[in-house]
Design an enzyme around this catalytic site. Structure first.
Site, mmCIF file in Angstrom:
data_model
loop_
_atom_site.group_PDB
_atom_site.id
_atom_site.type_symbol
_atom_site.label_atom_id
_atom_site.label_comp_id
_atom_site.label_asym_id
_atom_site.label_seq_id
_atom_site.Cartn_x
_atom_site.Cartn_y
_atom_site.Cartn_z
ATOM 1 N N ASP A 13 38.796 29.629 38.204
ATOM 2 C CA ASP A 13 39.835 29.984 39.183
ATOM 3 C C ASP A 13 39.487 29.379 40.541
ATOM 4 O O ASP A 13 38.348 29.497 41.009
ATOM 5 C CB ASP A 13 39.927 31.511 39.348
ATOM 6 C CG ASP A 13 40.608 32.187 38.172
ATOM 7 O OD1 ASP A 13 41.135 31.471 37.298
ATOM 8 O OD2 ASP A 13 40.608 33.430 38.133
ATOM 9 N N LYS A 39 42.375 35.081 30.927
ATOM 10 C CA LYS A 39 42.520 36.427 30.370
ATOM 11 C C LYS A 39 41.488 36.701 29.276
ATOM 12 O O LYS A 39 40.936 37.789 29.183
ATOM 13 C CB LYS A 39 43.932 36.615 29.814
ATOM 14 C CG LYS A 39 44.967 36.730 30.906
ATOM 15 C CD LYS A 39 46.352 36.941 30.357
ATOM 16 C CE LYS A 39 47.372 36.865 31.482
ATOM 17 N NZ LYS A 39 47.180 37.884 32.509
ATOM 18 N N GLY A 40 41.237 35.689 28.427
ATOM 19 C CA GLY A 40 40.275 35.885 27.347
ATOM 20 C C GLY A 40 38.900 36.239 27.885
ATOM 21 O O GLY A 40 38.289 37.232 27.460
ATOM 22 N N LEU A 228 51.243 50.635 32.953
ATOM 23 C CA LEU A 228 52.252 50.842 33.997
ATOM 24 C C LEU A 228 51.621 50.869 35.385
ATOM 25 O O LEU A 228 52.082 51.611 36.267
ATOM 26 C CB LEU A 228 53.002 52.155 33.729
ATOM 27 C CG LEU A 228 53.691 52.273 32.361
ATOM 28 C CD1 LEU A 228 54.105 53.706 32.078
ATOM 29 C CD2 LEU A 228 54.915 51.352 32.288
ATOM 30 N N ASP A 261 42.107 46.031 44.834
ATOM 31 C CA ASP A 261 42.537 44.779 44.198
ATOM 32 C C ASP A 261 42.826 45.069 42.724
ATOM 33 O O ASP A 261 41.907 45.346 41.956
ATOM 34 C CB ASP A 261 41.410 43.738 44.331
ATOM 35 C CG ASP A 261 41.780 42.401 43.709
ATOM 36 O OD1 ASP A 261 42.940 42.247 43.263
ATOM 37 O OD2 ASP A 261 40.914 41.506 43.667
ATOM 38 N N ASP A 267 43.393 43.298 32.196
ATOM 39 C CA ASP A 267 42.279 42.769 31.395
ATOM 40 C C ASP A 267 41.200 43.832 31.221
ATOM 41 O O ASP A 267 40.620 43.977 30.142
ATOM 42 C CB ASP A 267 41.687 41.523 32.070
ATOM 43 C CG ASP A 267 42.669 40.361 32.076
ATOM 44 O OD1 ASP A 267 43.557 40.327 31.200
ATOM 45 O OD2 ASP A 267 42.544 39.481 32.954
ATOM 46 N N ARG A 302 37.205 47.393 43.185
ATOM 47 C CA ARG A 302 36.433 46.228 43.644
ATOM 48 C C ARG A 302 37.316 44.983 43.592
ATOM 49 O O ARG A 302 38.139 44.844 42.689
ATOM 50 C CB ARG A 302 35.246 45.966 42.719
ATOM 51 C CG ARG A 302 34.341 47.138 42.550
ATOM 52 C CD ARG A 302 33.219 46.725 41.634
ATOM 53 N NE ARG A 302 32.554 47.882 41.074
ATOM 54 C CZ ARG A 302 31.719 47.845 40.045
ATOM 55 N NH1 ARG A 302 31.449 46.686 39.465
ATOM 56 N NH2 ARG A 302 31.148 48.928 39.609
#
Ligand code: ATP
Length: 320
Positions: A13, A39-40, A228, A261, A267, A302
């Protein structure tokens, strides 16, 4: 420790925090940061820190990003199975504005080449797991092959149908014992597979019976867990399979935390859910939901995704 196998993406990222998202043609200033994502990988780290023995099957480039993934996996105790390709390691360019809104560009790179042949070669890693967790940042045919192989071997299959714009053909859903969309992904599944329009923001407010009925239409034979956000979770079971819950559907409220955050909360939830399922497959499903809900809530306290995932001990210390 019980084994969870994940098949999915690893990205490097690149994050720029700026006042406003850049408009076409604009050059603006921002604060830069870089770190692991995908995501994995995020879910693999969550599952490992939540208490599972984790195998992670992914594709990496022969480059610095690939080396980063290997080093981090080793540090986390994750058994990494790598398909090496000619493409570079996946990347994500992420702009975040002062309001926390983001624009993201994904360069799938090696992730886009993760092949069903590789899953077949690594078959034992799937066949001998307690639970398989997959997402949709890998080619659909590879995700399908993984789910099928797991199913044929009695492994519990979990499909996190993310991101929302990924292709989810019906056969993928059929191979999943559990489906774990967030509101946006559930809205997309409804539009695609049921022809029903419900805006993501309206999902949480739907009457329970109605939401359950919609879940049954999206995924008739399996369990659907809709995350949600700060509202918590909605669970809907198939009529003949309540997974020890004794009821067909229910809501589970979010824990009260000071969220700073929420990136990667989904995930965190998925990783903790499969870790719990693998650890105590006979427990009532609501117990797994409770653990994942606590774990994900803590993750929001965090900043960051993979590297901000809490440990099992953190959850115990906070919630007992
Ligand atoms: P992301 O895409 O950022 O990973 P998501 O949209 O997939 O997130 P959410 O539905 O926002 O996932 O959150 C997943 C779970 O995390 C929720 O179901 C809940 O358990 C927990 N969670 C998220 N936000 C909060 C919050 N503000 N307070 C408490 N728990 C939260």
């Amino acid at each position: 420790m019980a084994t969870v196998t994940l098949v999915g993406s690893f990205n490097v990222d690149h994050v720029w925090r700026c006042e406003q998202l850049p408009a076409a043609g604009a050059t603006i200033a921002g604060r830069y940061d870089t770190g692991p994502g995908g995501k994995g990988f995020n879910q693999a780290v969550a599952a490992a820190r939540a208490g599972a023995q984790v195998r992670f099957l992914c594709a990496l480039g022969d480059d610095a990003g690939g080396a980063l993934a290997r080093g981090l996996a080793q540090a986390e105790g994750i058994d990494l199975r790598v398909q090496l390709g000619d493409e570079p390691t996946g990347t994500a360019g992420i702009y975040v504005d002062a309001m926390g809104r983001n624009s993201i560009v994904i360069g799938a790179g090696a992730n886009g080449l993760l092949a069903s042949e590789f899953i077949a070669v690594q078959g034992e890693a799937v066949q001998t797991a307690k639970v398989l967790l997959v997402q949709l940042e890998s080619p659909a045919e590879t995700v399908l092959a993984s789910l099928k192989l797991a199913r044929e071997n009695g492994v519990l299959t979990v499909l996190n149908p993310a991101p929302a714009n990924a292709h989810t053909y019906a056969e993928l859903l059929d191979q999943a014992d559990l489906l774990t969309p967030n509101e946006t992904e559930f809205s997309a599944l409804l539009a695609r597979h049921v022809g029903e329009r419900v805006e993501p923001d309206d999902v949480a407010a739907l009457d329970g019976q109605r939401l359950h009925a919609l879940c049954r239409e999206v995924h008739p034979k399996g369990t659907v867990v809709i995350t949600l956000g700060a509202t918590g979770v909605f669970v809907s079971h198939a009529d003949d399979q309540h997974r020890g819950d004794g009821k067909a559907f229910y809501r589970h409220p979010a824990e009260s935390v000071t969220a700073v955050d929420t990136t990667g909360a989904g995930d965190a939830f998925n990783g903790a859910l499969v870790a719990s399922l693998a650890h105590a497959p006979q427990a009532a499903f609501a117990e797994h939901v409770r653990y994942a809900n606590r774990y994900a809530a803590l993750s929001t306290e965090r900043a960051g995704a993979a590297l901000a995932m809490p440990s099992q001990a953190d959850v115990l210390a906070r919630f007992g």
